[in-house]
Design a protein around this motif. Structure first.
Motif, PDB file in Angstrom:
ATOM      1  N   ASP A 111       4.683  -7.039   3.947  1.00  0.00           N
ATOM      2  CA  ASP A 111       3.772  -5.905   4.019  1.00  0.00           C
ATOM      3  C   ASP A 111       4.498  -4.561   3.903  1.00  0.00           C
ATOM      4  O   ASP A 111       3.867  -3.516   3.826  1.00  0.00           O
ATOM      5  N   LEU A 112       5.820  -4.601   3.887  1.00  0.00           N
ATOM      6  CA  LEU A 112       6.589  -3.350   3.839  1.00  0.00           C
ATOM      7  C   LEU A 112       6.674  -2.833   2.404  1.00  0.00           C
ATOM      8  O   LEU A 112       6.940  -3.593   1.478  1.00  0.00           O
ATOM      9  N   ASP A 113       6.472  -1.523   2.248  1.00  0.00           N
ATOM     10  CA  ASP A 113       6.492  -0.926   0.904  1.00  0.00           C
ATOM     11  C   ASP A 113       7.824  -1.099   0.198  1.00  0.00           C
ATOM     12  O   ASP A 113       7.884  -1.182  -1.024  1.00  0.00           O
ATOM     13  N   SER A 114       8.897  -1.101   0.981  1.00  0.00           N
ATOM     14  CA  SER A 114      10.222  -1.146   0.361  1.00  0.00           C
ATOM     15  C   SER A 114      10.659  -2.567   0.022  1.00  0.00           C
ATOM     16  O   SER A 114      11.710  -2.758  -0.564  1.00  0.00           O
ATOM     17  N   ARG A 160      12.895  -3.526  -3.095  1.00  0.00           N
ATOM     18  CA  ARG A 160      12.192  -3.130  -4.317  1.00  0.00           C
ATOM     19  C   ARG A 160      13.124  -2.382  -5.275  1.00  0.00           C
ATOM     20  O   ARG A 160      12.960  -2.435  -6.483  1.00  0.00           O
ATOM     21  N   LEU A 161      14.082  -1.645  -4.708  1.00  0.00           N
ATOM     22  CA  LEU A 161      15.036  -0.905  -5.530  1.00  0.00           C
ATOM     23  C   LEU A 161      16.442  -1.383  -5.207  1.00  0.00           C
ATOM     24  O   LEU A 161      16.645  -2.118  -4.239  1.00  0.00           O
ATOM     25  N   ALA A 209      15.184   0.722   7.727  1.00  0.00           N
ATOM     26  CA  ALA A 209      14.296   1.151   8.818  1.00  0.00           C
ATOM     27  C   ALA A 209      13.012   0.325   8.814  1.00  0.00           C
ATOM     28  O   ALA A 209      12.521  -0.076   9.882  1.00  0.00           O
ATOM     29  N   GLN A 210      12.469   0.073   7.632  1.00  0.00           N
ATOM     30  CA  GLN A 210      11.221  -0.695   7.581  1.00  0.00           C
ATOM     31  C   GLN A 210      11.449  -2.132   8.045  1.00  0.00           C
ATOM     32  O   GLN A 210      10.641  -2.679   8.795  1.00  0.00           O
ATOM     33  N   PHE A 239      17.031   5.192  -0.378  1.00  0.00           N
ATOM     34  CA  PHE A 239      16.232   3.972  -0.288  1.00  0.00           C
ATOM     35  C   PHE A 239      16.777   3.001   0.750  1.00  0.00           C
ATOM     36  O   PHE A 239      16.025   2.325   1.447  1.00  0.00           O
ATOM     37  N   ASP A 288      -1.829  -1.645  -8.351  1.00  0.00           N
ATOM     38  CA  ASP A 288      -0.795  -2.079  -7.402  1.00  0.00           C
ATOM     39  C   ASP A 288      -0.670  -3.599  -7.404  1.00  0.00           C
ATOM     40  O   ASP A 288       0.430  -4.154  -7.464  1.00  0.00           O
ATOM     41  N   ILE A 320      15.534   3.715   4.140  1.00  0.00           N
ATOM     42  CA  ILE A 320      14.112   3.381   4.267  1.00  0.00           C
ATOM     43  C   ILE A 320      13.937   1.867   4.385  1.00  0.00           C
ATOM     44  O   ILE A 320      13.226   1.365   5.260  1.00  0.00           O
TER      45      ILE A 320
END
Lengths: 252, 943
Positions: free
Chosen positions: B548-551, B722-723, B736-737, B730, B170, B733
């Motif tokens: 820190d957000l995955d997206s 990220r996308l 929302a994040q 996506f 990662d 998401i």
């Protein structure tokens, strides 16, 4: 009037408690798939990046709970050639990796459990906690029914019950007829980040086990498919000595 | 509703206009001149940006960003060297970007470009890099550069690699770009070390290697380093519609030419470029649709009326109506947006209906042998009232949309309602006057209007036959059609809402395709979210929470270049440690500074090199497993392995090991390297650890343009997804994040969400408003509740069937078609209304006569309306195309249910079940079927 309100509140509490009880029972019944012990498995893991499959990873897995019931797992890669002999050992929260290319062993930090395992969409926690049930670390509530692939399912929402819980929230769909996990959605920071589809259940040691598990990332163009080729419950091939870091040094 | 007045006025008006065409033409000319003034006052704003909901906070912030932060409007030039061989692409891409920078900063583009940014300012980083580094990384740096002698440096480097990346694919993936550049620098340093061991002393290459190692790549390159990006700041924004197209086209052409001259490809994208493409494609689609609709409608009119001057008689008022509508839009709204411009084309199909009815009546009277003026008066007396009633009803239904929340729908209501009235006025003014003028010319030439003495009636055999069939078995027709509608309705809930604005753009646009390319090749999408902050001190925590957000791929803020006082305070101890190391002044040739013998030091260096190789091999394993192709390639190149982990060539490590392990080695090469390496690294580290304050004016221009407002003290934060944020789930998401951290995010993604939500909600509300408006108008017209409700059934069936067919054909609702659907309430009900009136006039048992009498005109007006809508279908803009398909299907369905289901239902309830369809008498009691309803007319027009 007070009595009526009290009775109504008690009634509501009992209903809520019954619903929680139902949710726990559903989860308990579904968890039986992951309560196999002394398991030997041979499986493949294919990661699809941007829709393109990477070289399939062939793995041999050993799981055996210790005397206190803590899950332990050892995963050894057989393919691709680059990582043949590379192994991951997970003892509770502790994680070691042994690189076949250099023969070196590294102990990873406990926070690494949440990281991607072998570049896949599964985390080390997803892979290694197969022997653990969800009921331990999460509290469940039943939030209706939905169909998954045409099968009527309970929809359960799992919230962390203790600090061991890796995810902020999970939504799981359990089939109503056979109590099988069909889908699990993982949440982080207020949104779903990946989901797992479990399919092609077959019987192992008297319980159903999914032959194919697909983890799809919702925040990367990535999908990982794990297929079990062979699985033995209470297997003689699983030995106590496998679950020590010193054993990693002997793997070839 | 004063039918009496209208019927008494329309006939005499037509007679007067036919007798005084010159005066009417003058009036028409006056109106036209006034409306031209309005049209001049009007802008064509054909971008999606221009129709965003203005009252939304997000849209207001977005507007503030486009106006105050120049970099947010930058044009992204993407240079593509993927067709070149591996070793050549990087250099070719860099030199192309250099040339672009020179060209766009030259006088040639001084009116269009205010700045070009193609590289990170390394000089700024050489001075301030550590002040800009987070404390946890400073701790690592302090360990790594505590001693710049070779041996401790290698030891610290290995420690760091094992701590940061071991087993963590990662971390490697998220640092991929930085790691790639760092690996290039490390490889160069190892090559220099190897050269030193073989007796070649490092020279200037050491500086370049240290730059790459410490600072990374200065150009914005893709992961594979075969593509690059330059940011071109235009002098205009997306609101400046003139230069938006012209200057963006100039820049686009030049970018492509520069790349092409070097054998590369290039294209541009970004907010402004997408806006340019929307303008161009929607204007092209608009022009194509307008021409197509006009040609088809006038061809149909010539075929029906068989008068060569039809294009003039009908086409002129039709176009005048459009021009007047534009003028009114100019006066009232000052603009046409993409939706209202589309409606202008649809107006051709609607406006021509009035001409059809008026002309049909006139021709029929002339065919019966009436003189010119009496025929004109009779035609306008009989048909005029129906046309006016119909137009007013349709306009009222359109104006009902004014209650909508969004400007988009309210503007549509104004233009649609006013458009109907303008067309009505143009037809009433122009047609009798033109016919009068034409008649005089014919009379002068001694012709008594020969062109009109021809059979113009459209054959009604089919409608008559259909009427007979329906009358015979009304129950069967009702049952079959109702079943079809119900079956289709079951599919209706499956219709989804298109929430990807990019899917509504024209297909194949480079600006849109490049967004995917950037996401794939650079790992960053150009459509980011923004956040305006008035407090720089809040940024460090905010940035960390967002990162820190995955997206989220990356978050950029001014504090990364201009730290807050608090950040500086926390970092100062580390900077001091980095800037004041204790080993200064020791023997520069000593590898460890620890007084070890040469051979022991060489052995220790060898050991650390083995360890470094092992670390890089393990990182290569993870890169292979994780699918990080670029990293795997670089790591394999340094370690000499292939993708299977087999040793396939000698690496720099092999040469180092050979040298250090050979018995002849005495340590001289290591010392020579050390003499060059250690002081230079130490100087770099010391310089980078400067504790000097950074002032605003010290910031690189690109940083200022990106993060600092040109009008106030606020700063901008950019959140890169990220996308591609337009794709699928996506976006939800990602939004929302980000919302879980802050509710102040904005950007085209969120603004478009608001647009779509409001369009969805307004579409439904407008539909209800239009249904209510039309219901009351029809109730007033028919004065019979049952009849009014029955008239709505085919319309509702049309909608249900339309949504079912959309689901079956995979057509989605989008913000354009969902808004236009309420217009159908005012249009789609017409056919049933015409049939009602005729049936009530003809009486029981005469449905086939009613159908024969109305079928042709109903078919003709439906066809022209469908032509108006269908003319959007060839448009390259997908939103226009889908709207054309949906509206054409809807009109077709409304027609089928109106002429097949509605007559059957009327026969069934009136003749079989005995329901009374008589209207209430306004003077008390019930009026008779023939007398009361037969005189009334439809919504848009009537026979």
């Amino acid at each position: 009037m007070k009595k009526i309100i009290t009775a109504a509140l008690l009634g509501l509490l009992m209903l809520a408690s019954a619903a929680a009880q139902d949710a726990k029972e559903i989860l308990d019944r579904a968890d039986r798939s992951f309560e196999l012990d002394r398991v030997y498995s041979e499986s493949s893991l294919t990661v699809y990046k941007n829709g393109k499959p990477q070289a399939p990873q062939m793995m041999i897995g050993y799981t055996l709970d210790d005397s206190s019931g803590q899950a332990r797992s050892l995963t050894i890669f057989r393919e691709p050639a680059r990582v043949a002999g590379t192994a991951y050992l997970m003892l509770g929260d502790d994680l070691w990796v042994r690189f076949a290319s250099t023969g070196r062993i590294r102990k990873l930090s406990s926070s690494a459990r949440k990281n991607s395992a072998a570049g896949s969409d599964f985390s080390y926690a997803d892979m290694g906690e197969g022997g653990d049930s969800f009921t331990g670390d999460y509290s469940a509530s039943l939030e209706g029914s939905e169909r998954i692939n045409g099968i009527e399912c309970y929809r359960l929402v799992l919230e962390p019950a203790n600090r061991n819980a890796v995810y902020e929230k999970m939504v799981v769909w359990v089939s109503k007829d056979e109590f099988l996990y069909l889908k699990i959605e993982y949440y982080d920071k207020g949104a779903p980040v990946k989901y797992m589809i479990l399919e092609d259940y077959f019987e192992v040691g008297g319980v159903p086990y999914p032959e194919k598990i697909t983890m799809t990332s919702l925040v990367k163009k990535s999908e990982s498919v794990m297929e079990t080729q062979l699985i033995e419950h209470d297997s003689d091939r699983v030995e106590e000595r496998f679950f020590t870091s010193s054993y990693l040094e002997t793997i070839r | 509703m004063s039918n009496l007045n209208r019927s008494t006025l329309t006939g005499p008006w037509a007679r007067w206009a036919g007798s005084n065409p010159g005066k009417v033409f003058l009036l028409v000319l006056l109106i036209t001149v006034v409306m031209i003034a309005g049209t001049v006052n009007m802008q064509m704003e054909m971008t999606y940006y221009s129709i965003l909901p203005q009252r939304s906070n997000q849209v207001q912030d977005l507007k503030r960003i486009t106006e105050n932060y120049p970099f947010a409007s930058s044009i992204i030039a993407v240079v593509d060297g993927r067709s070149l061989p591996e070793g050549e692409a990087k250099a070719a891409v860099k030199s192309t970007i250099d040339e672009m920078e020179a060209v766009f900063l030259s006088d040639e583009f001084s009116d269009a470009v205010s700045g070009v940014y193609s590289r990170i300012d390394l000089d700024f980083l050489k001075e301030h890099a550590f002040l800009l580094t987070k404390e946890k990384d400073l701790k690592r740096m302090a360990s790594m550069y505590a001693d710049t002698d070779l041996l401790p440096f290698l030891t610290a480097l290995n420690n760091d690699l094992e701590r940061e990346y071991s087993g963590d694919s990662d971390a490697m993936e998220s640092d991929e770009t930085q790691l790639s550049a760092w690996l290039g620098g490390l490889e160069a340093l190892l090559e220099l070390l190897s050269g030193s061991l073989e007796g070649t002393l490092p020279g200037n290459e050491m500086e370049e290697a240290l730059d790459a190692y410490l600072l990374g790549e200065s150009y914005y390159l893709s992961r594979e380093e075969n593509m690059g990006i330059a940011f071109i700041n235009p002098t205009y924004t997306v609101n400046d519609l003139g230069p938006l197209v012209n200057q963006t086209n100039r820049i686009d052409e030049r970018v492509q030419q520069i790349a092409s001259d070097r054998g590369l490809e290039a294209g541009i994208t970004g907010f402004i470029v997408v806006g340019r493409d929307e303008m161009v494609t929607s204007e092209q689609g608009f022009a194509l649709s307008m021409v197509l609709a006009m040609v088809l409608i006038l061809s149909l009119m010539i075929a029906v009326f068989r008068i060569r001057s039809t294009p003039l008689i009908i086409g002129t008022p039709l176009l005048l109506g459009i021009l007047w509508t534009s003028g009114m839009a100019g006066f009232l709204l000052h603009r046409l947006n993409i939706m209202t411009a589309m409606y202008m084309v649809a107006l051709l199909g609607l406006g021509v209906d009035y001409a059809i009815h008026l002309m049909t009546g006139f021709v029929q009277e002339r065919d019966r042998g009436m003189e010119f003026l009496p025929a004109l008066e009779e035609a306008f007396t009989k048909g005029g009232k129906g046309v006016i009633t119909g137009a007013l009803t349709t306009a009222a239904a359109f104006y009902a949309l004014l209650m909508a929340e969004s400007e988009l729908v309210r503007e549509l209501a104004v233009v649609a309602g006013t458009g109907i009235l303008c067309e009505l006025l143009a037809m009433f003014l122009f047609i009798p006057a033109f016919l009068g003028w034409r008649n005089r010319r014919l009379e002068k030439r001694g012709k008594t209007d020969p062109m009109l003495h021809r059979k113009t009636r459209i054959r009604s055999d089919f409608a008559d036959g259909l009427g007979l069939r329906v009358t015979r078995r009304p129950g069967l027709w009702v049952a079959v059609l109702l079943t079809i509608a119900v079956l289709l309705a079951t599919q209706a809930p499956k219709v989804t809402l298109e929430d990807n604005l990019m899917e509504m753009e024209a297909k194949g646009l480079m600006s849109i395709e490049l967004q995917d390319v950037m996401t794939r090749e650079f790992g960053a999408a150009p459509d980011v979210l923004y956040l305006i902050s008035d407090d720089r001190n809040e940024l460090p925590d905010l940035v960390e929470a967002l990162k820190d957000l995955d997206s989220v791929k990356d978050v950029s803020a001014i504090t990364q270049w201009w730290p807050t006082d608090e950040q500086k305070e926390r970092r100062l101890p580390w900077l001091e440690e980095l800037g004041n190391r204790s080993d200064r002044g020791s023997d520069p040739a000593a590898l460890s500074g620890g007084g070890l013998s040469e051979s022991i030091e060489a052995d220790l260096v060898l050991e650390e090199l083995y360890r470094l190789e092992a670390n890089l091999i393990e990182m290569g394993d993870l890169a292979v497993l994780g699918g990080s192709d670029r990293l795997a390639y670089l790591l394999n190149r340094i370690t000499g392995l292939n993708m299977d982990g087999e040793k396939v060539k000698d690496s720099v490590f092999d040469s180092l090991f050979d040298s250090l392990e050979s018995g002849e080695y005495r340590g001289g090469g290591l010392e020579a390297f050390q003499e060059e390496f250690s002081p230079r690294l130490e100087d770099r580290v010391t310089a980078m650890a400067s504790t000097d304050d950074i002032r605003m004016e010290d910031l690189p221009p690109m940083v200022r343009d990106t993060f600092l407002s040109i009008t106030d003290e606020s700063t901008l934060v950019t959140i890169a997804p990220r996308l591609n944020p337009w794709e699928g789930r996506f976006r939800t998401i990602f939004s929302a994040q980000v919302a879980s951290v802050t509710d102040r995010g904005t950007g085209m993604i969120l603004a478009a969400d608001q647009l779509i939500q409001i369009a969805d909600s307004d579409g439904k509300k407008s539909m209800v408003a239009a249904l209510i408006a039309v219901f009351f108008i029809l109730l007033l017209d028919f004065r019979n509740l049952k009849l009014t409700l029955l008239t709505f059934i085919p319309l509702l069936m049309s909608f249900a069937s339309l949504f079912g067919l959309m689901s079956l054909f995979g057509i989605k609702f989008d913000f354009l078609n969902i808004i236009s659907i309420p217009l159908l309430v005012g249009i789609g009900i017409d056919d049933s209304v015409h049939i009602n009136h005729r049936y009530l006039r003809e009486g029981r048992g005469e449905m086939h006569t009613a159908l024969a009498g109305t079928g042709s005109a109903v078919a003709l007006t439906t066809i022209t309306t469908m032509i108006g809508f269908a003319s959007f279908i060839p448009s390259i803009m997908r939103a226009m195309r889908s709207t054309g398909i949906v509206l054409t299907m809807a009109m077709g369905l409304a027609f089928v249910y109106s002429i097949c289901f509605h007559p059957a239902l009327m026969v069934l309830v009136n003749e079989r079940l005995g329901w009374s369809l008589k209207g209430w008498s306004l003077k008390g009691g019930k009026s008779s079927v023939r007398n009361s309803t037969g005189r009334n007319s439809g919504t848009r027009s009537s026979q």
